[in-house]
Design a protein around this motif. Structure first.
Motif, PDB file in Angstrom:
ATOM      1  N   THR A  58       0.839  -1.212   0.000  1.00 48.65           N
ATOM      2  CA  THR A  58       0.000   0.000   0.000  1.00 48.65           C
ATOM      3  C   THR A  58       0.867   1.252   0.000  1.00 48.65           C
ATOM      4  N   THR A  59       1.988   1.199   0.712  1.00 45.11           N
ATOM      5  CA  THR A  59       2.891   2.355   0.742  1.00 45.11           C
ATOM      6  C   THR A  59       3.422   2.669  -0.644  1.00 45.11           C
ATOM      7  N   TYR A  74       0.680   4.135  -2.714  1.00 42.60           N
ATOM      8  CA  TYR A  74       0.462   5.501  -2.227  1.00 42.60           C
ATOM      9  C   TYR A  74       1.491   6.461  -2.829  1.00 42.60           C
ATOM     10  N   ALA A 118       0.670   7.217  -6.386  1.00 41.44           N
ATOM     11  CA  ALA A 118      -0.405   8.216  -6.451  1.00 41.44           C
ATOM     12  C   ALA A 118       0.141   9.614  -6.182  1.00 41.44           C
ATOM     13  N   MET A 119       1.009   9.753  -5.177  1.00 43.41           N
ATOM     14  CA  MET A 119       1.590  11.054  -4.867  1.00 43.41           C
ATOM     15  C   MET A 119       2.449  11.572  -6.019  1.00 43.41           C
ATOM     16  N   PHE A 125      -5.877   4.168  -7.000  1.00 44.29           N
ATOM     17  CA  PHE A 125      -6.723   4.870  -6.031  1.00 44.29           C
ATOM     18  C   PHE A 125      -7.620   3.876  -5.297  1.00 44.29           C
ATOM     19  N   VAL A 173      -5.413   3.781  -0.063  1.00 43.80           N
ATOM     20  CA  VAL A 173      -4.655   4.931  -0.587  1.00 43.80           C
ATOM     21  C   VAL A 173      -5.502   6.194  -0.507  1.00 43.80           C
ATOM     22  N   GLN A 194      -7.958   6.812   1.471  1.00 39.49           N
ATOM     23  CA  GLN A 194      -8.110   7.185   2.885  1.00 39.49           C
ATOM     24  C   GLN A 194      -6.891   7.970   3.368  1.00 39.49           C
ATOM     25  N   SER A 195      -5.696   7.534   2.984  1.00 40.17           N
ATOM     26  CA  SER A 195      -4.473   8.244   3.371  1.00 40.17           C
ATOM     27  C   SER A 195      -4.419   9.635   2.738  1.00 40.17           C
ATOM     28  N   LEU A 196      -4.785   9.715   1.461  1.00 39.33           N
ATOM     29  CA  LEU A 196      -4.785  11.008   0.774  1.00 39.33           C
ATOM     30  C   LEU A 196      -5.805  11.958   1.390  1.00 39.33           C
ATOM     31  N   VAL A 232      -2.809  17.621  -2.967  1.00 35.57           N
ATOM     32  CA  VAL A 232      -3.504  16.403  -2.534  1.00 35.57           C
ATOM     33  C   VAL A 232      -4.996  16.689  -2.356  1.00 35.57           C
ATOM     34  N   SER A 256      -8.102  14.912  -4.205  1.00 34.61           N
ATOM     35  CA  SER A 256      -9.213  14.414  -3.403  1.00 34.61           C
ATOM     36  C   SER A 256     -10.536  14.991  -3.902  1.00 34.61           C
TER      37      SER A 256
END
Length: 403
Positions: free
Chosen positions: A7-8, A11, A14-15, A65, A69, A71-73, A287, A291
């Motif tokens: 997941t990291t 993530y 995505a970033m 997404f 991911v 949720q973290s964003l 971010v 979102s």
């Protein structure tokens, strides 16, 4: 390949997309005149959302997404927008507005009231069709919310655009900031009214009373503190205000704005405040834009969403220009001055997007309405510099008028 990725790692992919795609578009296509980087980031958020990327590459969209991911964003986005709204509250300059209260109240009142009326009429038309009103939204909330979205002036983005036009520190820029500051107060006040939960009105009244008392104590403490401590105390105050407003059934962003509004900008070095706003926009707000893009939806039909956005844009721009022209006649401004003022004050950008996010969170509007408002905000902001810059070149003497 997908199965072995953590997941990291996803993530971070995505970033990388969030920061790389808009920057490359902005830099390679040199869009700064029509679309500053912040606007390109908003557009990129829409392109990366479910309505565009999700339709063209559904598997890839679902992979990048995924729920963990997103949720973290969303956690980063929540904090970013809280800080951004808090800064907007701090930067309100009501002292100068009070000094020029007749001119400021007339201009701000017409700049807000006329597009609010036009936008409310457009919203009433949208009520005739299915798919625009949220499941928890009453008709009056929808009409008032859409109308106010058309009336919003995006103060932080307006500051960025006036910096680009080299008028922020000039008399005309300070006048526009006065008008926009008064409208910001009215906008958040109307939002609080829209969000008022009559079943929990006692809790909300209790929050406002407690906030007033704590604000008095907080202000006394801030005057006593050195500046380096005020930043930490201010952020703690922001969290308290946001939590209290959300607990009372308003919204955490209403609390964030109130937390900033009761603070004085001269408690902080202006250069430090400008740097903080710049760094929040650079490091965290992209971010939030992604979102926001993930919340867009075209289910009513792409054509219908674009038509709604166009109608709302006309209502917003025409209402703002007509209101400012009326104010210019009353106050006897120079020919052409009203046009420049009106086009600058019709800028939407971030505050309207934040406003629309709140309406969506409370299910007063649907994702389709949110998408139409988002498109309207982008078009409004992209119109500002191309329309205003040539007018300022022809009428340079207006820049130095104090009233």
């Amino acid at each position: 390949m997908h199965a072995v990725m953590t997941t990291t790692e996803i993530y971070l992919i995505a970033m990388a997309i969030i920061f790389t795609v808009p920057y490359l578009i902005w830099r390679l296509f040199n869009t700064d005149y029509y679309a500053p980087l912040v606007v390109v980031q908003i557009i990129a958020g829409i392109l990366l959302g479910p309505g565009i990327l999700g339709k063209v590459y559904p598997d890839y969209y679902a992979f990048v997404f995924s729920a963990p991911v997103v949720q973290s964003l969303n956690g980063i986005a929540l904090w970013a927008v809280m800080v951004f709204v808090w800064i907007a509250g701090i930067e309100l300059d009501l002292k100068k507005a009070w000094t020029h209260r007749r001119e400021s109240s007339i201009t701000a009142g017409l700049a807000l009231g006329t597009p609010l009326l036009f936008g409310s009429v457009a919203a009433a038309g949208m009520l005739m069709y299915e798919g625009w009103v949220g499941p928890q939204g009453m008709r009056w909330q929808f009409v008032m919310g859409i109308g106010m979205a058309c009336a919003v002036t995006a103060l932080p983005i307006l500051i960025l655009l006036m910096e680009k036009l080299a008028i922020l520190r000039q008399p005309i820029g300070q006048r526009i900031l006065r008008y926009a500051s008064l409208d910001d107060i009215a906008i958040w006040g109307v939002l609080a009214l829209i969000l008022m939960d009559w079943e929990r009105v006692g809790r909300q009244a209790g929050f406002l009373a407690a906030f007033a008392v704590l604000s008095y104590i907080f202000r006394k403490l801030m005057v006593w503190m050195p500046e380096r401590d005020r930043w930490y105390a201010g952020l703690i105050w922001l969290i308290i205000g946001a939590f209290g407003a959300d607990w009372a059934g308003l919204h955490y962003m209403v609390g964030a704005f109130l937390a900033g509004a009761v603070m004085d900008s001269d408690w902080f070095n202006q250069e430090h405040m400008d740097m903080l706003r710049h760094h929040v926009l650079l490091v965290m707000m992209p971010v939030f834009f992604l979102s926001t893009g993930l919340r867009t939806n075209w289910s009513v039909g792409g054509e219908a969403v674009f038509i709604a956005a166009a109608v709302l844009l006309v209502a917003s721009v025409a209402g703002k220009l007509i209101g400012i022209h009326i104010a210019g006649r009353v106050l006897k401004w120079a020919p052409g001055e009203s046009s420049i003022m009106g086009w600058l004050l019709q800028t939407k950008g971030l505050i309207m997007i934040i406003f629309a996010n709140i309406l969506l969170d409370k299910q007063i509007i649907t994702n389709e309405s949110f998408t139409a408002l988002l498109l309207m905000a982008i078009a409004s902001t992209m119109l500002t510099v191309p329309v205003v810059a040539p007018r300022l070149q022809r009428m340079k003497e207006i820049i130095f008028r104090t009233k």
